[in-house]
Design a protein around this motif. Structure first.
Motif, PDB file in Angstrom:
ATOM      1  N   GLY A  56     -11.903   0.079   1.437  1.00  0.00           N
ATOM      2  CA  GLY A  56     -10.797   1.027   1.643  1.00  0.00           C
ATOM      3  C   GLY A  56     -10.114   0.732   2.747  1.00  0.00           C
ATOM      4  O   GLY A  56      -9.084   1.407   3.127  1.00  0.00           O
ATOM      5  N   GLY A  57     -10.177  -0.299   3.708  1.00  0.00           N
ATOM      6  CA  GLY A  57      -9.813  -0.387   4.867  1.00  0.00           C
ATOM      7  C   GLY A  57      -8.253  -1.358   4.851  1.00  0.00           C
ATOM      8  O   GLY A  57      -7.942  -1.621   3.659  1.00  0.00           O
ATOM      9  N   THR A  58      -7.862  -1.696   5.957  1.00  0.00           N
ATOM     10  CA  THR A  58      -6.599  -2.311   6.005  1.00  0.00           C
ATOM     11  C   THR A  58      -6.516  -3.466   6.577  1.00  0.00           C
ATOM     12  O   THR A  58      -7.020  -3.419   7.892  1.00  0.00           O
ATOM     13  CB  THR A  58      -5.522  -1.342   6.536  1.00  0.00           C
ATOM     14  OG1 THR A  58      -5.296  -0.254   5.909  1.00  0.00           O
ATOM     15  CG2 THR A  58      -4.257  -2.272   6.691  1.00  0.00           C
ATOM     16  N   VAL A  59      -6.191  -4.582   6.161  1.00  0.00           N
ATOM     17  CA  VAL A  59      -6.062  -5.867   6.680  1.00  0.00           C
ATOM     18  C   VAL A  59      -4.809  -6.163   7.372  1.00  0.00           C
ATOM     19  O   VAL A  59      -3.800  -5.898   6.559  1.00  0.00           O
ATOM     20  CB  VAL A  59      -6.309  -7.475   5.691  1.00  0.00           C
ATOM     21  CG1 VAL A  59      -5.922  -8.367   6.493  1.00  0.00           C
ATOM     22  CG2 VAL A  59      -7.792  -7.105   5.261  1.00  0.00           C
ATOM     23  N   LEU A  60      -4.630  -6.108   8.583  1.00  0.00           N
ATOM     24  CA  LEU A  60      -3.353  -5.655   9.453  1.00  0.00           C
ATOM     25  C   LEU A  60      -2.727  -7.359   9.753  1.00  0.00           C
ATOM     26  O   LEU A  60      -3.395  -7.986  10.697  1.00  0.00           O
ATOM     27  CB  LEU A  60      -3.480  -5.014  10.336  1.00  0.00           C
ATOM     28  CG  LEU A  60      -2.176  -4.802  11.384  1.00  0.00           C
ATOM     29  CD1 LEU A  60      -1.187  -4.059  10.321  1.00  0.00           C
ATOM     30  CD2 LEU A  60      -2.600  -3.839  12.543  1.00  0.00           C
ATOM     31  N   PHE A  61      -1.411  -7.438   9.330  1.00  0.00           N
ATOM     32  CA  PHE A  61      -0.695  -8.595  10.167  1.00  0.00           C
ATOM     33  C   PHE A  61       0.327  -7.962  10.961  1.00  0.00           C
ATOM     34  O   PHE A  61       1.270  -7.513  10.467  1.00  0.00           O
ATOM     35  CB  PHE A  61       0.237  -9.455   8.956  1.00  0.00           C
ATOM     36  CG  PHE A  61      -0.969 -10.069   8.126  1.00  0.00           C
ATOM     37  CD1 PHE A  61      -1.176 -11.656   8.311  1.00  0.00           C
ATOM     38  CD2 PHE A  61      -1.382  -9.317   7.139  1.00  0.00           C
ATOM     39  CE1 PHE A  61      -1.879 -12.386   7.356  1.00  0.00           C
ATOM     40  CE2 PHE A  61      -2.410 -10.144   6.119  1.00  0.00           C
ATOM     41  CZ  PHE A  61      -2.638 -11.507   6.393  1.00  0.00           C
ATOM     42  N   SER A  62      -0.003  -7.954  12.208  1.00  0.00           N
ATOM     43  CA  SER A  62       1.089  -7.411  13.217  1.00  0.00           C
ATOM     44  C   SER A  62       2.052  -8.400  13.454  1.00  0.00           C
ATOM     45  O   SER A  62       2.159  -9.523  12.897  1.00  0.00           O
ATOM     46  CB  SER A  62       0.409  -6.739  14.353  1.00  0.00           C
ATOM     47  OG  SER A  62      -0.659  -7.610  15.061  1.00  0.00           O
ATOM     48  N   GLU A  63       2.683  -8.378  14.589  1.00  0.00           N
ATOM     49  CA  GLU A  63       3.634  -9.314  14.919  1.00  0.00           C
ATOM     50  C   GLU A  63       3.102 -10.778  14.949  1.00  0.00           C
ATOM     51  O   GLU A  63       2.295 -11.114  15.744  1.00  0.00           O
ATOM     52  CB  GLU A  63       4.165  -9.011  16.448  1.00  0.00           C
ATOM     53  CG  GLU A  63       5.396  -9.832  16.697  1.00  0.00           C
ATOM     54  CD  GLU A  63       6.105  -9.362  18.164  1.00  0.00           C
ATOM     55  OE1 GLU A  63       6.923 -10.133  18.482  1.00  0.00           O
ATOM     56  OE2 GLU A  63       5.427  -8.341  18.784  1.00  0.00           O
ATOM     57  N   GLY A  64       4.005 -11.658  14.493  1.00  0.00           N
ATOM     58  CA  GLY A  64       3.786 -13.138  14.451  1.00  0.00           C
ATOM     59  C   GLY A  64       3.982 -13.667  12.881  1.00  0.00           C
ATOM     60  O   GLY A  64       4.360 -13.022  12.161  1.00  0.00           O
ATOM     61  N   THR A  65       3.711 -15.006  13.031  1.00  0.00           N
ATOM     62  CA  THR A  65       4.191 -15.625  11.626  1.00  0.00           C
ATOM     63  C   THR A  65       2.806 -16.444  11.324  1.00  0.00           C
ATOM     64  O   THR A  65       2.220 -17.376  12.106  1.00  0.00           O
ATOM     65  CB  THR A  65       5.257 -16.923  11.804  1.00  0.00           C
ATOM     66  OG1 THR A  65       6.507 -16.131  12.294  1.00  0.00           O
ATOM     67  CG2 THR A  65       5.474 -17.626  10.557  1.00  0.00           C
ATOM     68  N   PHE A  66       2.164 -16.327  10.403  1.00  0.00           N
ATOM     69  CA  PHE A  66       1.059 -16.454  10.046  1.00  0.00           C
ATOM     70  C   PHE A  66       0.973 -17.555   8.778  1.00  0.00           C
ATOM     71  O   PHE A  66       1.213 -17.295   7.517  1.00  0.00           O
ATOM     72  CB  PHE A  66      -0.021 -15.336   9.417  1.00  0.00           C
ATOM     73  CG  PHE A  66       0.217 -14.369  10.683  1.00  0.00           C
ATOM     74  CD1 PHE A  66      -0.896 -14.251  11.403  1.00  0.00           C
ATOM     75  CD2 PHE A  66       0.892 -13.233  10.511  1.00  0.00           C
ATOM     76  CE1 PHE A  66      -1.038 -13.238  12.371  1.00  0.00           C
ATOM     77  CE2 PHE A  66       1.032 -12.313  11.512  1.00  0.00           C
ATOM     78  CZ  PHE A  66      -0.189 -12.375  12.421  1.00  0.00           C
ATOM     79  N   LEU A  67       0.956 -19.045   9.153  1.00  0.00           N
ATOM     80  CA  LEU A  67       0.741 -19.951   8.151  1.00  0.00           C
ATOM     81  C   LEU A  67      -0.572 -19.940   7.347  1.00  0.00           C
ATOM     82  O   LEU A  67      -1.544 -19.838   7.833  1.00  0.00           O
ATOM     83  CB  LEU A  67       0.961 -21.323   8.948  1.00  0.00           C
ATOM     84  CG  LEU A  67       1.076 -22.509   8.282  1.00  0.00           C
ATOM     85  CD1 LEU A  67       2.502 -22.365   7.285  1.00  0.00           C
ATOM     86  CD2 LEU A  67       1.058 -23.869   8.997  1.00  0.00           C
ATOM     87  N   SER A  68      -0.543 -20.139   6.210  1.00  0.00           N
ATOM     88  CA  SER A  68      -1.675 -20.033   5.289  1.00  0.00           C
ATOM     89  C   SER A  68      -1.559 -20.535   3.936  1.00  0.00           C
ATOM     90  O   SER A  68      -0.341 -20.839   3.430  1.00  0.00           O
ATOM     91  CB  SER A  68      -2.129 -18.545   5.162  1.00  0.00           C
ATOM     92  OG  SER A  68      -3.218 -18.349   4.264  1.00  0.00           O
TER      93      SER A  68
END
Length: 451
Positions: A56-68
């Motif tokens: 029930g938690g949160t995967v967080l993408f904060s500031e940045g550009t995440f190539l995937s």
């Protein structure tokens, strides 16, 4: 200290621990992501997702550009992309980046042959939310994904987002841009909410729809802004599961003046059904040569109880296109059949600035009539400008169905064929240029009333 008091303290601690677990944040940076837009963060992000799923938690993408490349979601989790963050789909045809995976559905489904690659994948998951003010960029201008005719089908180009066989799915506030194929697809999934998202496919190449809902029940789409090269919001049925109990409201659909596709569409794939739709408050524009509102049963779909109201159309080729026909497509275990279209109600539909001289077309095929269609409070200022009245109108010829393929007919407002019981109530249909044709032409039609 007595045992009851100790037990009470333990319960409080346990509850606090559970509460912390349910609200835990799994920041992708903590799992090795770089967020520099150059490093492939696929493995690091997947580690964060794997740690979060089921909590029930949160995967967080904060500031940045995440190539995937492909990211596989789990149950009971939130994927949050903050306003200063972008998930960037890697431009690669390698299997490690976007593995081909045939979807697993409850019923034989035509989509098995498409939708085999995706950037974010929910495969038979429950209770998943994707949200935040950030962006997901599919980088769909990659050369192998642009040469559509060489690839042949959609199976080799990744969607940004796909959910299959899932339940309780919410996608909100996100911006999605430049997909390699369909932007997002939801297949045989229930209780789907799509709210306040933005989509811009760019003017790339075909098959880049804004939203595709395939055989889903209990769907709510609202307050979305869709700019799409192909169909804007498209409901499909590739199996007997069908689409049922759907609300779409307060969305803007901009077709970007590209030839392909339509603004809002039920079909073209129509194996099962489309039932109980409440569609309202749509702004439909820039469909160029094609249609703002489309309802099609081509493969045996039962279409019933569709209500479309309070829509504004501009800069489109045609207001409404409705077709019941037989393409003889099916799935294993089911004989080809001819479907039905019945109980369709259009109310408070306005339109102007039409780019073509087509009427709205409502047609079945001989022996299979559309049933019970109502047009109430339509106000359409059509293009007009045709000085002859001797046009003949083709019957459906088995090819890919678009209203534009019927061409200029002997009506400027509505051409109706193979249809029973049509009511026009308080409708105002005019042309901007003088036109010699009648506003309404009927062929093999039952009761038509104009009030």
């Amino acid at each position: 200290m007595n045992k009851c008091f100790l037990f009470f303290i333990m319960l409080i601690c346990l509850n606090c621990s559970n509460r912390e677990e349910k609200t835990a944040i799994y920041n992708v940076y903590d799992y090795g992501a770089k967020g520099d837009g150059v490093t492939n963060d696929q493995k690091a992000i997947q580690k964060a997702i794997d740690a979060c799923k089921g909590t029930g938690g949160t995967v967080l993408f904060s500031e940045g550009t995440f190539l995937s490349g492909q990211l596989v979601l789990g149950n009971d989790m939130v994927l949050k992309v903050d306003s200063a963050a972008t998930i960037l789909g890697i431009q690669s045809d390698a299997e490690a980046a976007y593995p081909h995976h045939k979807i697993e559905t409850q019923f034989p489904n035509r989509m098995l042959h498409d939708c085999q690659r995706r950037l974010i994948y929910g495969n038979h998951v429950r209770n998943v939310t994707i949200t935040g003010k950030g962006k997901i960029d599919g980088q769909g201008d990659y050369s192998p994904w642009m040469n559509v005719k060489e690839l042949g089908t959609e199976k080799d180009r990744p969607s940004i987002l796909a959910f299959v066989g899932s339940k309780n799915i919410t996608v909100s506030d996100i911006t999605m841009k430049d997909p390699g194929c369909w932007t997002q697809v939801y297949i045989e999934s229930d209780s789907v909410t799509i709210r306040n998202i933005k989509v811009n496919t760019g003017k790339l190449t075909p098959n880049r729809d804004g939203i595709d809902i395939v055989d889903c029940h209990n769907v709510n789409i609202e307050d979305c802004n869709i700019k799409s090269e192909d169909d804007g919001i498209c409901f499909k049925s590739g199996s007997e599961y069908g689409c049922k109990d759907v609300v779409v409201r307060n969305c803007v659909i901009d077709k970007l003046n590209v030839d392909a596709g339509n603004c809002f569409k039920l079909g073209t794939d129509g194996i099962g059904s489309f039932m109980n739709f409440d569609v309202s408050g749509l702004t439909l524009k820039n469909a160029h040569q094609n249609s703002a509102l489309v309802i099609e049963s081509m493969d045996g779909a039962v279409i019933d109880n569709i209500n479309i109201s309070d829509c504004q159309i501009s800069n489109s080729g045609q207001a409404i296109f409705m077709l019941l026909a037989n393409r003889e497509r099916t799935v294993p275990g089911r004989k080809p059949r001819i479907g039905s279209i019945s109980n369709i109600h259009f109310k408070n539909i306005s339109g102007n600035g039409f780019t073509q001289q087509y009427p709205s077309i409502i047609t079945g095929i001989k022996g299979h009539n559309i049933q019970n269609v109502t047009f109430e409070n339509l106000n359409l200022a059509l293009k007009g400008g045709i000085n002859t009245t001797n046009q003949t109108v083709m019957e459906y010829n088995g090819k890919y169905p678009e209203g534009s393929k019927f061409g200029i007919t002997n009506a400027y407002g509505f051409f109706i064929r193979h249809t029973d019981k049509v009511d026009f109530i308080n409708c105002h249909i005019t042309t901007e240029l003088p036109d010699a044709r009648k506003w309404l032409v009927k062929e093999d039609v039952g009761n038509v009333s104009v009030n």
